[in-house]
Design an enzyme around this catalytic site. Structure first.
Site, PDB file in Angstrom:
ATOM      1  N   THR A   1      -1.584   5.594   2.227  1.00  0.00           N
ATOM      2  CA  THR A   1      -2.850   4.523   2.451  1.00  0.00           C
ATOM      3  C   THR A   1      -2.829   3.557   3.637  1.00  0.00           C
ATOM      4  OG1 THR A   1      -2.987   4.890  -0.115  1.00  0.00           O
ATOM      5  CG2 THR A   1      -4.454   3.005   1.138  1.00  0.00           C
TER       6      THR A   1
ATOM      7  N   LEU B   1       0.745  -1.136  -0.194  1.00  0.00           N
ATOM      8  CA  LEU B   1      -0.129  -0.034   0.018  1.00  0.00           C
ATOM      9  C   LEU B   1       0.898   1.226   0.170  1.00  0.00           C
ATOM     10  CD1 LEU B   1      -2.703  -0.960   2.734  1.00  0.00           C
ATOM     11  CD2 LEU B   1      -2.868  -1.233   0.029  1.00  0.00           C
ATOM     12  N   ASP B   2       0.459   2.517  -0.492  1.00  0.00           N
ATOM     13  CA  ASP B   2       1.219   3.715  -0.429  1.00  0.00           C
ATOM     14  C   ASP B   2       1.234   3.998   1.028  1.00  0.00           C
ATOM     15  OD1 ASP B   2       1.079   3.814  -3.330  1.00  0.00           O
ATOM     16  OD2 ASP B   2      -0.620   5.168  -3.384  1.00  0.00           O
ATOM     17  N   GLN B   3       2.302   4.700   1.167  1.00  0.00           N
ATOM     18  CA  GLN B   3       2.754   5.104   2.425  1.00  0.00           C
ATOM     19  C   GLN B   3       1.365   5.649   3.341  1.00  0.00           C
ATOM     20  OE1 GLN B   3       6.276   7.720   3.247  1.00  0.00           O
ATOM     21  NE2 GLN B   3       5.029   9.058   4.154  1.00  0.00           N
TER      22      GLN B   3
END
Length: 554
Positions: free
Chosen positions: A405, A401-403
């Site tokens: 998110t 996951l993105d940082q």
């Protein structure tokens, strides 16, 4: 000072930032917002020049949005004010009364660039004229036609020689039993003479054709020599002009030191110099401030106009300085002044813990908080992967996951489990659902977004929509509810590209509404309101269908 715009008297006592803002990740300070508002008011009412920003009824096909910047400064008398700049050209000019000039003005009519540009334009015209010369084109056409005919004649002659060889061989095979030695030797001699004769005429034909080709080539040789000479001159002059430009773009820093583009990029960093380096608003503002004894206090840059087709730029919104062009330049220019620390060097997961929601002998599912790296980054090692590995050395994240998110991440504890789970992601048998809160009210209730994505080479890690080089990216969505001017949606990502949901939400060709708190494609807030809420997959050992759901905190 003409470019210096003082604030109203009541603002002169406003509390100022203690340090200059880090230009690649910041929230505009109060004083920067005031300066930007004054510039926006000017842009809305000015009649000094005309530029199609795509905001009115002008032709949208010709619309060009523009990045503007303000730099809050104090002059030598302690008066607080600001200066303004635009990136690149504005209304086909580098100079406008409200804005600081470029660091180097390529467009000056009496400057070396315009003079050399005129020479290069003359060379281009001469090359184009020569390439389209009727006599030259006719001679080239004759040569090409004759070369085709010659090639056909040579091929036909060689085929004839080869066919004759086969016939002679067949005759020898047939006659070897019928003829005595003397008769057979006479036959062989006759065939040798025939072979030599055919080879002679084939060589003669090829020589005659080659001679004619050389004659035709010699007719166009003067044209090609002239073209080659003109192109060599153009290349040499272009290179010299570019080198001189790189030397002329010289930037001051807070210590009063000057460095050119060539020194900054080529000599110190061993990097190629990007096109239009030094033409952005930030370097213009800082250079002007240093050159006129203005003390930099704070800076902000915003987009004005219609968004580009590939990037996400919202009218009136603030954005950081670009990285590929500005980061090396500003790295030099900010020396000598006190600047905020780079927040990207700090650990966003400091003081945070993730929650394990399920664990067995082969896998773990965790609920990752927002602003927590999935895997170690360039500057920060602390991450889900690092913390899991400290406990289970063989464990590997199956997806990321993105940082920013939050939500469910699947971790495999064995290599075998990792292979099996990753195969499910590749085959798209894994079901993922993300909950997001959008900045505005979405009219449609559901749909599919297909916008190919690639990394923004000038501004990593941002992504851009690119139909030429982008990777396919597809997202399904459904509206959950609409409240207080915002929309809660569920996203079903079919593909898993970097920042896919964020770009598909914010881009004008997607939903056209950024996710709340998206500091890359929208506006920064307390957090990015994007959460991986649901994950369904097949267990690699039991083959049972596993379903996990974690509601978002927002």
């Amino acid at each position: 000072m003409k470019k210096f715009i003082p604030f109203d008297q009541e603002i002169q006592t406003l509390q100022l930032p203690e340090k200059f803002n880090f230009p690649f990740y910041y929230q505009p300070s109060v004083i920067s917002l005031l300066a930007a508002q004054k510039l926006k008011e000017y842009l809305s009412i000015q009649k000094d020049w005309k530029h199609n920003f795509g905001l009115d009824q002008d032709d949208e096909r010709l619309a060009i949005g523009k990045m503007f910047g303000v730099l809050v400064v104090k002059n030598s008398e302690g008066v607080l004010g600001f200066i303004a700049a635009f990136s690149g050209k504005l209304a086909d000019s580098n100079h406008h009364s409200y804005f600081v000039p470029p660091v180097f003005d390529m467009l000056a009519s009496d400057g070396f660039f315009k003079k050399e540009e005129a020479v290069l334009n003359d060379l281009n015209s001469s090359i184009e004229s020569l390439e389209n010369d009727v006599d030259f084109l006719n001679k080239k056409e004759k040569l090409e036609e004759f070369q085709k005919i010659a090639s056909q004649k040579i091929a036909a002659g060689r085929a004839k020689v080869k066919a004759a060889q086969k016939i002679r061989k067949a005759i020898r095979t047939q006659k070897v039993q019928e003829l005595n030695d003397v008769q057979y030797e006479i036959l062989m001699e006759s065939q040798r003479e025939e072979s030599l004769k055919m080879q002679y005429f084939q060589r003669k034909l090829e020589l005659e054709l080659a001679t004619e080709i050389e004659r035709l080539k010699s007719a166009i040789y003067p044209f090609e020599q002239k073209l080659s000479s003109l192109k060599s001159e153009r290349k040499e002059r272009s290179q010299k002009l570019q080198d001189r430009l790189f030397d002329e773009y010289q930037f001051l820093n807070g210590k009063g030191e000057l460095k050119s583009l060539k020194q900054i990029f080529l000599k110190e960093l061993d990097l190629p110099i990007p096109a239009a380096a030094g033409e952005c608003a930030a370097p213009k503002l800082l250079h002007y401030a240093y050159a006129h004894q203005l003390t930099p206090i704070a800076m902000a840059e915003f987009w004005w106009g219609r968004s580009p087709k590939s990037e996400i730029r919202k009218h009136g919104e603030f954005y950081p300085a670009c990285r590929s062009k500005c980061e090396p330049i500003l790295g030099h220019m900010l020396q000598g002044i006190d600047v905020d620390d780079n927040p990207m060097l700090s650990n966003p997961a400091e003081g945070k813990e993730f929650r394990v929601i399920y664990e067995d002998e082969v896998l773990i599912l965790i609920d990752k908080p927002a602003e927590f790296l999935s895997v170690p980054g360039k500057n920060v090692v602390d991450s889900v992967q690092k913390r899991i590995s400290d406990i289970h050395p063989d464990a590997v994240l199956v997806h990321r996951l993105d940082q920013s998110t939050s939500g469910i991440i699947l971790v495999a504890k064995t290599k075998k489990a990792h292979r099996q789970l990753q195969a499910q992601f590749i085959k798209r048998t894994v079901v993922k659902k993300y909950i997001a809160l959008l900045e505005g009210e979405l009219k449609q209730d559901s749909g599919v977004i297909n916008l190919p994505l690639r990394v923004d080479l000038d501004n990593r890690p941002r992504q851009v929509v690119c139909f030429e080089y982008g990777k396919p990216a597809e997202t399904k969505y459904e509206v959950i509810d609409r409240k207080n001017g915002k929309t809660r949606v569920v996203f079903y990502p079919i593909t898993g590209r970097t920042h896919q949901l964020r770009v598909h939400a914010a881009h004008d060709s997607g939903l056209g509404i950024p996710i709340v708190g998206d500091d890359l494609y929208g506006r920064k807030a307390d957090r990015l309101c994007l959460h991986a809420a649901y994950l369904a997959f097949t267990h690699p050992n039991s083959e049972a269908r596993m379903v996990f759901e974690v509601p978002p905190a927002f």
